[in-house]
Design a protein around this motif. Structure first.
Motif, PDB file in Angstrom:
ATOM      1  N   GLY A  91       6.143  -0.671 -15.750  1.00 37.67           N
ATOM      2  CA  GLY A  91       6.477   0.451 -14.872  1.00 37.67           C
ATOM      3  C   GLY A  91       5.389   1.493 -14.719  1.00 37.67           C
ATOM      4  O   GLY A  91       5.494   2.378 -13.854  1.00 37.67           O
ATOM      5  N   GLY A  92       4.347   1.404 -15.552  1.00 37.99           N
ATOM      6  CA  GLY A  92       3.290   2.406 -15.495  1.00 37.99           C
ATOM      7  C   GLY A  92       1.903   1.824 -15.375  1.00 37.99           C
ATOM      8  O   GLY A  92       1.231   1.965 -14.356  1.00 37.99           O
ATOM      9  N   LEU A  93       1.473   1.127 -16.414  1.00 39.10           N
ATOM     10  CA  LEU A  93       0.096   0.636 -16.472  1.00 39.10           C
ATOM     11  C   LEU A  93      -0.203  -0.394 -15.386  1.00 39.10           C
ATOM     12  O   LEU A  93      -1.223  -0.316 -14.700  1.00 39.10           O
ATOM     13  N   SER A  94       0.687  -1.369 -15.216  1.00 36.71           N
ATOM     14  CA  SER A  94       0.403  -2.417 -14.228  1.00 36.71           C
ATOM     15  C   SER A  94       0.482  -1.873 -12.808  1.00 36.71           C
ATOM     16  O   SER A  94      -0.226  -2.352 -11.914  1.00 36.71           O
ATOM     17  N   VAL A  95       1.322  -0.862 -12.599  1.00 33.56           N
ATOM     18  CA  VAL A  95       1.388  -0.214 -11.287  1.00 33.56           C
ATOM     19  C   VAL A  95       0.046   0.448 -10.977  1.00 33.56           C
ATOM     20  O   VAL A  95      -0.493   0.336  -9.867  1.00 33.56           O
ATOM     21  N   GLY A  96      -0.514   1.123 -11.992  1.00 35.20           N
ATOM     22  CA  GLY A  96      -1.824   1.749 -11.821  1.00 35.20           C
ATOM     23  C   GLY A  96      -2.915   0.736 -11.542  1.00 35.20           C
ATOM     24  O   GLY A  96      -3.763   0.942 -10.658  1.00 35.20           O
ATOM     25  N   MET A  97      -2.896  -0.388 -12.268  1.00 33.84           N
ATOM     26  CA  MET A  97      -3.923  -1.410 -12.066  1.00 33.84           C
ATOM     27  C   MET A  97      -3.785  -2.058 -10.691  1.00 33.84           C
ATOM     28  O   MET A  97      -4.782  -2.429 -10.069  1.00 33.84           O
ATOM     29  N   LYS A  98      -2.563  -2.181 -10.193  1.00 36.21           N
ATOM     30  CA  LYS A  98      -2.357  -2.724  -8.837  1.00 36.21           C
ATOM     31  C   LYS A  98      -2.990  -1.786  -7.801  1.00 36.21           C
ATOM     32  O   LYS A  98      -3.664  -2.230  -6.861  1.00 36.21           O
ATOM     33  N   ILE A  99      -2.790  -0.484  -7.984  1.00 37.19           N
ATOM     34  CA  ILE A  99      -3.382   0.494  -7.065  1.00 37.19           C
ATOM     35  C   ILE A  99      -4.908   0.412  -7.120  1.00 37.19           C
ATOM     36  O   ILE A  99      -5.589   0.400  -6.091  1.00 37.19           O
ATOM     37  N   VAL A 100      -5.447   0.319  -8.340  1.00 40.25           N
ATOM     38  CA  VAL A 100      -6.893   0.218  -8.515  1.00 40.25           C
ATOM     39  C   VAL A 100      -7.425  -1.044  -7.831  1.00 40.25           C
ATOM     40  O   VAL A 100      -8.448  -1.010  -7.131  1.00 40.25           O
ATOM     41  N   GLY A 101      -6.731  -2.158  -8.021  1.00 38.39           N
ATOM     42  CA  GLY A 101      -7.154  -3.402  -7.398  1.00 38.39           C
ATOM     43  C   GLY A 101      -7.140  -3.323  -5.883  1.00 38.39           C
ATOM     44  O   GLY A 101      -8.064  -3.795  -5.206  1.00 38.39           O
ATOM     45  N   ASP A 102      -6.090  -2.692  -5.337  1.00 42.61           N
ATOM     46  CA  ASP A 102      -5.994  -2.536  -3.882  1.00 42.61           C
ATOM     47  C   ASP A 102      -7.126  -1.654  -3.355  1.00 42.61           C
ATOM     48  O   ASP A 102      -7.703  -1.931  -2.295  1.00 42.61           O
ATOM     49  N   LYS A 103      -7.435  -0.597  -4.100  1.00 35.89           N
ATOM     50  CA  LYS A 103      -8.514   0.309  -3.676  1.00 35.89           C
ATOM     51  C   LYS A 103      -9.874  -0.387  -3.748  1.00 35.89           C
ATOM     52  O   LYS A 103     -10.754  -0.167  -2.908  1.00 35.89           O
ATOM     53  N   PHE A 104     -10.025  -1.263  -4.734  1.00 42.15           N
ATOM     54  CA  PHE A 104     -11.268  -2.015  -4.856  1.00 42.15           C
ATOM     55  C   PHE A 104     -11.435  -2.955  -3.664  1.00 42.15           C
ATOM     56  O   PHE A 104     -12.514  -3.052  -3.067  1.00 42.15           O
ATOM     57  N   GLU A 105     -10.355  -3.645  -3.309  1.00 43.75           N
ATOM     58  CA  GLU A 105     -10.411  -4.568  -2.175  1.00 43.75           C
ATOM     59  C   GLU A 105     -10.704  -3.825  -0.874  1.00 43.75           C
ATOM     60  O   GLU A 105     -11.338  -4.363   0.036  1.00 43.75           O
ATOM     61  N   ALA A 106     -10.238  -2.569  -0.783  1.00 39.38           N
ATOM     62  CA  ALA A 106     -10.457  -1.763   0.421  1.00 39.38           C
ATOM     63  C   ALA A 106     -11.791  -1.014   0.371  1.00 39.38           C
ATOM     64  O   ALA A 106     -12.071  -0.203   1.244  1.00 39.38           O
TER      65      ALA A 106
END
Length: 216
Positions: free
Chosen positions: A42-57
């Motif tokens: 509910g916290g850490l993986s949500v943050g990593m998903k956001i980071v991954g999306d920002k990296f791809e963008a």
């Protein structure tokens, strides 16, 4: 502070590459009665998903990704002892995790390994740029137990190596002793069917759900 606010704080420490803050927020989550699994899911993986999306963008770059990964590692140092308390001796099986030969992109790989560990898998992490011989040797060591192979590839070139891995397992008569889950940006359900693997997943949290289904 509500549990959701604490989880949001955890998420934000990952997104903001706040290593010390992430460890402190993780301790705060545990102190508030949030389970290690929920802190990750509910916290850490949500943050990593956001980071991954920002990296791809192209909104974040590799140095920032690495800092977010360090924040995740700081959190896991706190959470790992808690996760180990919850595991049974048998567990649900052993997950051999690796990044395909020719590929060193390991953020998703590490997150998936973490999520599988949180869901009761014993993790054997082979790291990045892993040749098929290393994978085969590890499967042979564990033959007779419940084994899940979890490979990732971020590049189309390294994704092609996933087919070679399946073929190597078939040649060594090991294919029937393992379940195989591959992931990575270029991996699709069609590719999984084409190469004779068992499953893929959209993200780390989904990977845990799919992995548990495969081991039933």
């Amino acid at each position: 502070m509500s549990n959701q606010e604490i989880l949001d704080k955890l998420r934000d420490t990952i997104v903001n590459q706040d290593i010390n803050g992430c460890a402190a927020a993780t301790k705060e989550a545990l102190g508030a009665g949030i389970s290690a699994f929920d802190a990750i899911n509910g916290g850490l993986s949500v943050g990593m998903k956001i980071v991954g999306d920002k990296f791809e963008a192209a909104e974040l770059y590799l140095p920032q990704i690495m800092m977010s990964a360090k924040a995740m590692n700081a959190a896991m140092e706190v959470l790992t002892p808690e996760l180990e308390k919850d595991q049974t001796d048998e567990g649900v099986g052993t997950a051999i995790t690796f990044v395909q030969e020719g590929d060193i992109h390991d953020i998703g790989h590490r997150l998936v390994s973490t999520m599988l560990g949180a869901n009761g898998f014993k993790i054997v992490d082979l790291g990045v740029d892993v040749p098929d011989n290393t994978i085969l040797d590890e499967v042979k060591k564990l033959e007779g137990s419940k084994i899940l192979l979890v490979g990732s590839a971020l590049m189309t070139t390294s994704m092609l190596g996933q087919k070679d891995t399946v073929e190597a397992l078939v040649e060594e008569k090991l294919r029937d002793s393992v379940k195989i889950m591959f992931g990575g940006a270029p991996v699709s359900d069609g590719w999984i069917a084409e190469i004779g693997a068992d499953a893929t997943a959209e993200n780390a949290a989904d990977a845990a759900r799919v992995a548990l289904q495969l081991m039933k």
